[in-house]
Motif scaffolding. Structure first.
Motif, mmCIF file in Angstrom:
data_model
loop_
_atom_site.group_PDB
_atom_site.id
_atom_site.type_symbol
_atom_site.label_atom_id
_atom_site.label_comp_id
_atom_site.label_asym_id
_atom_site.label_seq_id
_atom_site.Cartn_x
_atom_site.Cartn_y
_atom_site.Cartn_z
ATOM 1 N N ALA A 12 0.807 -1.218 0.000
ATOM 2 C CA ALA A 12 0.000 0.000 0.000
ATOM 3 C C ALA A 12 0.843 1.273 0.000
ATOM 4 N N LEU A 13 2.120 1.160 0.292
ATOM 5 C CA LEU A 13 2.955 2.359 0.390
ATOM 6 C C LEU A 13 3.188 3.004 -0.977
ATOM 7 N N PRO A 14 3.223 4.330 -1.039
ATOM 8 C CA PRO A 14 3.638 5.000 -2.271
ATOM 9 C C PRO A 14 5.123 4.786 -2.490
ATOM 10 N N LYS A 15 5.512 4.578 -3.738
ATOM 11 C CA LYS A 15 6.894 4.194 -4.041
ATOM 12 C C LYS A 15 7.482 5.057 -5.148
ATOM 13 N N VAL A 16 8.808 5.169 -5.114
ATOM 14 C CA VAL A 16 9.556 5.875 -6.154
ATOM 15 C C VAL A 16 10.654 4.945 -6.633
ATOM 16 N N VAL A 17 10.744 4.742 -7.939
ATOM 17 C CA VAL A 17 11.815 3.910 -8.501
ATOM 18 C C VAL A 17 12.595 4.742 -9.513
ATOM 19 N N LEU A 18 13.886 4.830 -9.280
ATOM 20 C CA LEU A 18 14.765 5.615 -10.144
ATOM 21 C C LEU A 18 15.571 4.740 -11.093
ATOM 22 N N HIS A 19 15.677 3.454 -10.794
ATOM 23 C CA HIS A 19 16.525 2.560 -11.590
ATOM 24 C C HIS A 19 15.698 1.357 -12.009
ATOM 25 N N ASP A 20 15.075 1.457 -13.181
ATOM 26 C CA ASP A 20 14.213 0.410 -13.703
ATOM 27 C C ASP A 20 14.357 0.400 -15.221
ATOM 28 N N HIS A 21 14.862 -0.719 -15.757
ATOM 29 C CA HIS A 21 15.118 -0.812 -17.192
ATOM 30 C C HIS A 21 13.860 -1.224 -17.946
#
Length: 371
Positions: free
Chosen positions: A10-19
């Motif tokens: 349920a947490l909001p997430k941030v992904v900076l490294h995703d191919h």
């Protein structure tokens, strides 16, 4: 507070490294491969997904990278690129990601006659379609792209120019990727100079298969604002005292480079599961991300390649909780660090943190999601 799987999901997430070419749905690969006549290890989506996970868990970055022969092969048409980009955004949003940076190398998608610009246009169209589809399902996500140059090739200047030409049209940064050992950032020094002179953000894969020199070049030659992986910065740290339950803090001696990275709060795009697969870390429990977190480095949590690692942001965060002892505060801090180091403007980062991230953690901390 005990954090269960549902709470992390349920947490909001941030992904900076995703191919982008590491996040395809197995069923999509099967369908696209049939259309272009590409032979796969299996045409059963479940079996194919399992094959990717096994093949990527070889223990070396070089063998890990061979799995991309199959994903890149089905991303050679505008239709294929658009579909992969759209589905990737939808899948990230379903995982609770509210901000993502998707990276891909346009030079790898030219075998069917597309131009570099046509590749960028197709990916951007797919991303916009994915954002709209996610919104229709009640999910909010913003996605920027990182245009990547392959470090073993000699197209750095050309790809940097492509990134700059698409500034403001979805492209938010530049990266170099591929086999790291033997192909240092200095091979693309002129591209990095041009990007720095244009005030354009750069992140560089460094400190995964190669060590401290690679990280140093990324910072001082590549002018990198972030480091992709960076796990080998731990080679410049000597732990002299482990922490204890009695309240003693972990103490360590840092070398000059480690001090520089910490002092300047250079964000590290760490990818726990992927780093274990490639041999850059022994396990998630003993991954240097926890040491780096405890010592005050700017750590972020990322997926790298969701297909090859059989992972999601929820799984990465859950593993850190269950295997490395992370707390809700640790997850929050890493997520906020990622948001504040996204390649968007300061006011946009502030809005991301204040309106989308912190409220989700406040809601969880209120006790609505307890194990």
């Amino acid at each position: 507070m005990t954090i269960d799987d549902a709470a992390v999901a349920a947490l909001p997430k941030v992904v900076l490294h995703d191919h982008l070419d590491g996040g395809l749905r197995p069923a999509t690969i099967v369908e696209l491969a049939a259309e272009v006549g590409h032979e796969l290890p299996s045409t059963d989506p479940t079996e194919l997904g399992e094959w990717f996970l096994r093949a990527a868990s070889s223990g070396t970055l070089e063998l890990y990278l061979e799995t991309f022969d199959h994903t890149v092969a089905v991303m050679q048409t505008e239709e294929g690129l658009r579909r992969v980009a759209r589905e990737s955004v939808v899948d990230l949003a379903a995982d609770g990601v509210v901000y993502a940076e998707q990276r891909y190398a346009p030079e790898q998608h030219l075998s069917k006659g597309l131009s570099l610009q046509q590749v960028v246009d197709a990916v951007q169209q797919g991303i916009e379609e994915g954002v709209a589809e996610a919104a229709a399902a009640g999910r909010t996500i913003r996605v920027g792209t990182l245009v990547t140059a392959m470090r073993h090739a000699d197209r750095g200047d050309e790809i940097a120019a492509l990134a700059l030409a698409n500034r403001g049209r979805g492209v938010v940064g530049f990266d170099i990727a591929g086999a790291e050992d033997g192909f240092p950032p200095s091979r693309h020094a002129s591209a990095f100079r041009a990007l720095a002179e244009a005030f354009f953000p750069v992140t560089i894969h460094a400190g995964e298969a190669a060590g401290l020199e690679s990280i140093a070049e990324a910072i001082h030659v590549g002018h990198a604002s972030r480091i992709g992986h960076g796990v080998r910065i731990a080679d410049d740290i000597e732990v002299v005292q482990e922490g204890s339950d009695a309240g003693e803090e972990r103490e360590a001696r840092l070398g000059h480079l480690a001090h520089w990275v910490r002092d300047h709060q250079v964000p590290l795009e760490l990818c726990p599961t992927s780093n274990v697969q490639t041999g850059a870390a022994p396990s998630v429990a003993d991954h240097p991300i926890t040491l780096l977190k405890d010592l005050g480095f700017a750590v972020t949590v990322n997926t790298d390649n969701r297909l090859q690692s059989g992972t999601t942001m929820t799984r990465e965060m859950t593993r850190l909780v269950t295997e490395a002892g992370w707390t809700l505060a640790d997850l929050r801090d890493a997520t906020v660090t990622a948001a504040w180091n996204a390649f968007i403007h300061h006011d946009e980062r502030e809005q991301l943190v204040e309106e989308l991230i912190l409220p989700g953690y406040v809601e969880l901390n209120s006790g609505r999601h307890r194990a």
